[in-house]
Design a protein around this motif. Sequence first.
Motif, short mmCIF file in Angstrom:
data_model
loop_
_atom_site.label_atom_id
_atom_site.label_comp_id
_atom_site.label_asym_id
_atom_site.label_seq_id
_atom_site.Cartn_x
_atom_site.Cartn_y
_atom_site.Cartn_z
N PHE A 186 0.85 -1.25 -0.29
CA PHE A 186 0.24 0.07 -0.10
C PHE A 186 0.42 1.00 0.10
O PHE A 186 0.31 2.73 0.15
CB PHE A 186 -1.23 -0.04 1.49
N LYS A 187 2.17 0.85 -0.24
CA LYS A 187 3.17 2.27 0.01
C LYS A 187 3.02 3.02 -0.72
O LYS A 187 2.80 4.23 -0.57
CB LYS A 187 4.48 1.63 0.30
N HIS A 188 2.66 3.47 -2.19
CA HIS A 188 2.84 4.30 -3.33
C HIS A 188 1.34 4.47 -3.40
O HIS A 188 0.94 5.00 -4.71
CB HIS A 188 3.58 3.65 -4.84
N ILE A 189 0.24 4.23 -2.66
CA ILE A 189 -1.43 4.79 -3.34
C ILE A 189 -1.44 5.99 -2.85
O ILE A 189 -1.53 6.13 -1.53
CB ILE A 189 -2.10 3.25 -2.72
N PRO A 190 -2.28 7.28 -3.56
CA PRO A 190 -1.87 8.74 -3.61
C PRO A 190 -2.51 8.62 -2.28
O PRO A 190 -3.61 8.22 -1.94
CB PRO A 190 -2.37 9.43 -4.43
N ASP A 191 -2.64 8.64 -1.16
CA ASP A 191 -3.35 9.63 0.00
C ASP A 191 -5.28 10.36 -0.90
O ASP A 191 -5.97 10.04 0.38
CB ASP A 191 -2.65 11.00 1.24
N ARG A 192 -4.59 11.16 -1.47
CA ARG A 192 -5.94 11.49 -2.41
C ARG A 192 -6.87 10.12 -2.81
O ARG A 192 -8.09 10.43 -2.17
CB ARG A 192 -5.55 12.33 -3.26
N SER A 193 -6.16 9.16 -3.32
CA SER A 193 -7.20 8.15 -3.72
C SER A 193 -7.57 7.89 -2.58
O SER A 193 -9.00 7.23 -2.54
CB SER A 193 -6.53 7.22 -4.28
#
Length: 216
Positions: free
Chosen positions: A140-147
């Motif tokens: 989950f490290k690279h999932i954007p916060d906004r998403s």
Amino acid sequence: MQDFSIAALTEMTIGLASGLNDQDRFNRLLDAIRKVVACDCVVLMSRQGYTLIPLAMQGLTRDTLGRRFEIKDHPRFDAICRSKHTVRFEDNSELPDPFDGLLLQHKGEIPIHACMGLPLIFGDTLLGVLTLDSLTPDAFKHIPDRSLEVLAAIAASTLKMALTFSQLEAQARQTQQRFEELNEESWERDGGELIGNSDAMQAMKLDLEVVAPSDF
């Protein structure tokens, strides 16, 4: 991982709108989440006081749905509930995982893995949490916060709608019960006379006295 596509989010919201009931909508939500976030388990839980109650889950044993999780007894849940944003735990976090022994793909304690939780907030109220776990570290490290914020908003709205419907159904049942009790007490007739001494019955008799002389 790239940001969630508009098509994926559109499919998610349309699927929720077409759900047959709350449980169907919850399951559709989890299906949609797993299409955009690769994970081994995902759980939707509602908050009732100081307790989290699973409403729907995928990747965990079926008896998980019958469990109750006291927030204070589970540091990960406590951290999620105290936050306003997604909480991503370190892969080697020493905080005990509340789902140890419940994961379908692994027996016993869950090894080093990726874990995150989304507080489901509607207005200023925490309605519940959404948790995701993956046996792949850094999943989950690279999932954007906004998403993840968008995902949490959709999940919170779904949960709020379900809770509102349940409250309305409960109120309707209560109203029906009161109506039936009033009928049983007040609408028996004996020689054309209404029988009953409740406040509602006395008010009705007064109304009848007023309109009786008229053509009504």
